[in-house]
Write an enzyme that holds these catalytic residues in place. Structure first.
Site, PDB file in Angstrom:
ATOM      1  N   LYS A 154       0.850  -1.204   0.000  1.00 64.81           N
ATOM      2  CA  LYS A 154       0.000   0.000   0.000  1.00 64.81           C
ATOM      3  C   LYS A 154       0.884   1.252   0.000  1.00 64.81           C
ATOM      4  O   LYS A 154       0.616   2.223  -0.707  1.00 64.81           O
ATOM      5  CB  LYS A 154      -0.921  -0.012   1.232  1.00 64.81           C
ATOM      6  CG  LYS A 154      -1.995  -1.101   1.167  1.00 64.81           C
ATOM      7  CD  LYS A 154      -2.708  -1.295   2.520  1.00 64.81           C
ATOM      8  CE  LYS A 154      -3.648  -2.489   2.472  1.00 64.81           C
ATOM      9  NZ  LYS A 154      -4.299  -2.786   3.763  1.00 64.81           N
ATOM     10  N   GLN A 163      -3.832  -1.387  10.175  1.00 65.09           N
ATOM     11  CA  GLN A 163      -3.874  -2.696   9.512  1.00 65.09           C
ATOM     12  C   GLN A 163      -4.447  -3.767  10.437  1.00 65.09           C
ATOM     13  O   GLN A 163      -4.027  -3.892  11.597  1.00 65.09           O
ATOM     14  CB  GLN A 163      -2.461  -3.082   9.043  1.00 65.09           C
ATOM     15  CG  GLN A 163      -2.380  -4.381   8.277  1.00 65.09           C
ATOM     16  CD  GLN A 163      -3.080  -4.357   6.915  1.00 65.09           C
ATOM     17  OE1 GLN A 163      -3.237  -3.306   6.290  1.00 65.09           O
ATOM     18  NE2 GLN A 163      -3.524  -5.516   6.455  1.00 65.09           N
ATOM     19  N   ASP A 215     -10.457   3.317   5.327  1.00 61.66           N
ATOM     20  CA  ASP A 215     -10.811   1.895   5.355  1.00 61.66           C
ATOM     21  C   ASP A 215     -12.331   1.693   5.336  1.00 61.66           C
ATOM     22  O   ASP A 215     -12.801   0.581   5.075  1.00 61.66           O
ATOM     23  CB  ASP A 215     -10.283   1.267   6.654  1.00 61.66           C
ATOM     24  CG  ASP A 215      -9.080   0.372   6.432  1.00 61.66           C
ATOM     25  OD1 ASP A 215      -8.960  -0.196   5.336  1.00 61.66           O
ATOM     26  OD2 ASP A 215      -8.280   0.246   7.372  1.00 61.66           O
TER      27      ASP A 215
HETATM   28  N1  GUN Z   1      -6.692  -6.527   6.683  1.00 58.64           N
HETATM   29  C1  GUN Z   1      -7.160  -7.199   5.607  1.00 58.64           C
HETATM   30  N2  GUN Z   1      -7.806  -6.351   4.764  1.00 58.64           N
HETATM   31  C2  GUN Z   1      -7.717  -5.128   5.323  1.00 58.64           C
HETATM   32  C3  GUN Z   1      -8.171  -3.844   4.922  1.00 58.64           C
HETATM   33  O1  GUN Z   1      -8.811  -3.641   3.881  1.00 58.64           O
HETATM   34  N3  GUN Z   1      -7.882  -2.818   5.778  1.00 58.64           N
HETATM   35  C4  GUN Z   1      -7.204  -3.014   6.947  1.00 58.64           C
HETATM   36  N4  GUN Z   1      -6.994  -1.952   7.714  1.00 58.64           N
HETATM   37  N5  GUN Z   1      -6.772  -4.188   7.341  1.00 58.64           N
HETATM   38  C5  GUN Z   1      -7.022  -5.237   6.526  1.00 58.64           C
END
Ligand code: GUN
Length: 294
Positions: free
Chosen positions: A53, A97, A120
């Site tokens: 990311k 995350q 998110d």
């Molecule tokens: N863990 C797995 N997918 C995601 C996501 O889209 N956002 C976040 N913050 N954690 C994740």
């Protein structure tokens, strides 16, 4: 002989989205959009997702910040970091995350992020806006990415039966709500299935579109599919593979080799939904920067 399998190429679709976003970011006046990542601990999958990311944001011309906290961090310390990012006018988007270590409450943590920086889409306010079909909110990235994939494949869900396998906050629930919306390309009839669903194959066999998001390697088999269905595989599971130098490989929630010949379209793993999640996060960050106005 031509390949009879129609793979939905998430890498290509995400790359074109990223290129579009890069041009939009370049046309913005300063400051550049900025996303802050908060990672707790050293879970290898989380390390790799956050790094991806971060790289994509930099490629698009966004600023990034990375906060890595120890696995044993307490809620107070984690919330202090989030509060500081909420208060920082140069930070437009915040991503904590998941998964978090078990002693930390994910929902309380997601609610701590300012809803205006919640790229998110996990804050209650943004989930509420999703239910209310209010486009001003942020939609979770994987669900938004799945809808974008389907749209770019010219698939109109109106009247189709979408079966969602999984009921997580991150994928299952929001993707079902998106498919259900009274909006162009949505209007699906939606069924949610989960670990307590009785006679699961009887339900999945009714799916015109099956979205598998349960985190169990190759769980969806050929017997669970209606011929001609569109299959969206959200799973990213690492399994042992002694034939590989690394000793492991990634597989989805769908038994690709068995299911792909039956499906009219199918997303591979890797290279299907995964890259779309990253692209939609970038889109949300640009939206957050525009919302902030500076
Ligand atoms: N863990 C797995 N997918 C995601 C996501 O889209 N956002 C976040 N913050 N954690 C994740």
């Amino acid at each position: 002989m031509p390949d009879p399998i129609h793979r939905i190429d998430g890498n290509a679709i995400a790359a074109s989205l990223v290129a579009e976003l890069k041009a939009e970011v370049a046309a913005l006046p300063p400051p550049r959009p900025c996303i802050a990542f908060v990672r707790v601990g050293e879970d290898p999958a989380s390390v790799s997702y956050v790094a991806k990311k971060d790289r994509t944001a930099a490629e698009i011309g966004m600023e990034t910040r990375l906060h890595v906290l120890p696995d044993a961090v307490g809620e107070e310390e984690l919330f202090a970091v989030i509060d500081a990012l909420n208060a920082d006018p140069l930070v437009h988007g915040i991503l904590v995350q998941a998964p978090l270590p078990p002693h930390l409450d994910e929902v309380r943590t997601f609610r701590r992020v300012s809803p205006l920086k919640d790229v998110d889409g996990f804050h209650s306010e943004n989930l509420g806006k999703l239910c209310q079909e209010d486009d001003a909110g942020f939609v979770a990235c994987t669900p938004a990415g799945i809808m974008e994939l389907l749209a770019r494949e010219s698939l109109d869900l109106a009247g189709l039966h979408v079966v969602v396998l999984g009921r997580s906050l991150i994928v299952g629930k929001p993707v079902g709500l998106l498919a259900l919306q009274k909006k162009p390309l949505a209007n699906a009839t939606v069924t949610f299935c989960h670990s307590r669903t009785r006679d699961l194959p009887a339900i999945t066999r009714q799916a015109d579109v099956l979205i598998a998001a349960i985190g169990r390697p190759r769980f969806v088999t050929a017997e669970m599919i209606k011929p001609g269905a569109v299959v969206i595989d959200v799973g990213i599971n690492r399994i042992a593979d002694p034939s590989r130098k690394s000793g492991s490989r990634l597989v989805g929630d769908v038994d690709f080799a068995a299911v792909a010949p039956l499906a009219s379209k199918i997303t591979p793993v890797p290279g299907g939904v995964g890259p779309m999640t990253v692209a939609m996060l970038m889109k949300n960050t640009l939206k957050a920067r525009r919302l902030a106005g500076s």
